[in-house]
Design a protein around this motif. Structure first.
Motif, PDB file in Angstrom:
ATOM      1  N   CYS A  10      12.606  22.435  -4.212  1.00 53.83           N
ATOM      2  CA  CYS A  10      12.157  21.581  -5.308  1.00 53.83           C
ATOM      3  C   CYS A  10      10.865  22.177  -5.871  1.00 53.83           C
ATOM      4  O   CYS A  10       9.932  22.462  -5.121  1.00 53.83           O
ATOM      5  CB  CYS A  10      11.920  20.167  -4.775  1.00 53.83           C
ATOM      6  SG  CYS A  10      11.027  19.100  -5.909  1.00 53.83           S
ATOM      7  N   ARG A  29       8.508  20.841  -7.190  1.00 58.19           N
ATOM      8  CA  ARG A  29       7.353  19.958  -7.038  1.00 58.19           C
ATOM      9  C   ARG A  29       6.888  19.899  -5.591  1.00 58.19           C
ATOM     10  O   ARG A  29       5.703  19.931  -5.322  1.00 58.19           O
ATOM     11  CB  ARG A  29       7.714  18.552  -7.531  1.00 58.19           C
ATOM     12  CG  ARG A  29       6.554  17.645  -7.784  1.00 58.19           C
ATOM     13  CD  ARG A  29       6.936  16.496  -8.723  1.00 58.19           C
ATOM     14  NE  ARG A  29       8.263  15.990  -8.419  1.00 58.19           N
ATOM     15  CZ  ARG A  29       9.055  15.401  -9.307  1.00 58.19           C
ATOM     16  NH1 ARG A  29       8.656  15.221 -10.541  1.00 58.19           N
ATOM     17  NH2 ARG A  29      10.256  14.978  -8.953  1.00 58.19           N
ATOM     18  N   CYS A  30       7.852  19.812  -4.626  1.00 64.27           N
ATOM     19  CA  CYS A  30       7.434  19.590  -3.232  1.00 64.27           C
ATOM     20  C   CYS A  30       7.908  20.682  -2.290  1.00 64.27           C
ATOM     21  O   CYS A  30       7.486  20.738  -1.146  1.00 64.27           O
ATOM     22  CB  CYS A  30       7.924  18.228  -2.751  1.00 64.27           C
ATOM     23  SG  CYS A  30       9.690  18.190  -2.438  1.00 64.27           S
ATOM     24  N   CYS A  68      16.074  15.694  -5.390  1.00 62.42           N
ATOM     25  CA  CYS A  68      15.178  15.969  -4.276  1.00 62.42           C
ATOM     26  C   CYS A  68      14.973  14.690  -3.475  1.00 62.42           C
ATOM     27  O   CYS A  68      14.513  13.688  -4.006  1.00 62.42           O
ATOM     28  CB  CYS A  68      13.834  16.482  -4.796  1.00 62.42           C
ATOM     29  SG  CYS A  68      12.629  16.644  -3.481  1.00 62.42           S
ATOM     30  N   CYS A  90      10.965  13.697  -3.324  1.00 65.94           N
ATOM     31  CA  CYS A  90      10.188  13.113  -4.425  1.00 65.94           C
ATOM     32  C   CYS A  90      10.981  12.278  -5.429  1.00 65.94           C
ATOM     33  O   CYS A  90      10.416  11.817  -6.413  1.00 65.94           O
ATOM     34  CB  CYS A  90       9.284  14.148  -5.094  1.00 65.94           C
ATOM     35  SG  CYS A  90      10.008  15.679  -5.558  1.00 65.94           S
TER      36      CYS A  90
HETATM   37 ZN    ZN Z   1      10.672  17.395  -4.422  1.00 68.38          ZN
END
Ligand code: ZN
Length: 273
Positions: A248, A250-251, A268, A271
């Motif tokens: 992901c 973002r994370c 995901c 998140c």
């Molecule tokens: Zn994520």
């Protein structure tokens, strides 16, 4: 499959290059598209008519004809509209060729035949079965206010609701997955179990991702080309769609590729909740 941003890109290109042109000839043959292509009717209705304007409703193109009538076009799975020199070779599956003068053809090419080209008489637009069932246009200025409460009133998963054309028109699988990822919302979360501010955020993200894709001329998708015949060489940076199994952005956790309502859905687990 051409999505809303691709159709809007085609609309803008046609508006720029074909507005004011007059249809001088209609060539093609009867083929079974989403609806049968009625060449005889098109030959009777189109010649001498001017292309007065190009509108979009969901993934439909509406060509306003002067003095009367509207040409309804849907690109289906693999349809393309090409503006080209009449001398250029005819591609296979060119079902309809509109001659717009000695130097320009508008050609409808559709190998898989899920598209449609149909002539609508004045007034028929309001009662056309494909158009009259369509819900709110996501880029309409009313959508940020009207859409969140509509989603909140439904029990279905949000991903399915975003794809429901009667609720919101023209959002495809790619952009639904992307907007849910951006908004941090799990695709299977039921509409009525999602707080209104989160739904407002989701609608904002739907609008943002569609607008970005339109600005960049649509995502690059196989079988799509802009009307001038150039294959799209632009791509909105999609973070979710097509990235199942990858970290992901973002994370960093691996994204899962699930099936929801029969469609692939990348999301995901960390998140999106
Ligand atoms: Zn994520």
């Amino acid at each position: 499959m051409p999505e809303l941003p691709e159709v809007e890109t085609v609309r803008r290109a046609l508006e720029r290059h074909a507005t004011g042109r007059t249809i001088e000839s209609v060539r093609g043959r009867e083929v079974q598209l989403r609806r049968p292509l009625d060449i005889r009717r098109l030959r009777r209705r189109l010649p001498g008519h001017r292309l007065n304007g190009f509108r979009r409703r969901a993934k439909f193109l509406l060509v306003d004809l002067d003095p009367s009538g509207t040409l309804l076009v849907h690109l289906g799975m693999s349809g393309r509209l090409l503006l080209c020199d009449p001398a250029s070779p005819l591609l296979p599956h060119s079902h309809l060729v509109l001659g717009l003068g000695p130097r320009l053809d508008l050609r409808f090419v559709d190998p898989r035949r899920f598209g449609l080209v149909s002539w609508l008489a004045p007034g028929d637009e309001a009662i056309d079965p494909s158009l009259s069932m369509l819900g709110l246009e996501p880029l309409d200025e009313r959508a940020p206010f009207e859409l969140p409460p509509l989603l909140h009133a439904r029990r279905a998963p949000l991903k399915a609701l975003l794809l429901d054309q009667r609720l919101v028109a023209g959002v495809g699988n790619i952009y639904a997955a992307e907007a849910l990822w951006r908004a941090g919302i799990r695709p299977s979360r039921p509409g009525h179990r999602t707080a209104l501010p989160r739904l407002e955020r989701l609608v904002d993200e739907v609008r943002a991702v569609l607008s970005e894709a339109i600005e960049q001329g649509g995502t690059t998708i196989r079988d799509f080309s802009s009307p001038q015949g150039n294959f799209g060489d632009f791509a909105v940076r999609l973070q979710a769609y097509g990235h199942g199994g990858e970290p992901c952005p973002r994370c960093g956790r691996a994204m899962i590729d699930d099936r929801l309502a029969g469609r692939s859905t990348v999301w995901c687990r960390r998140c999106q909740h």
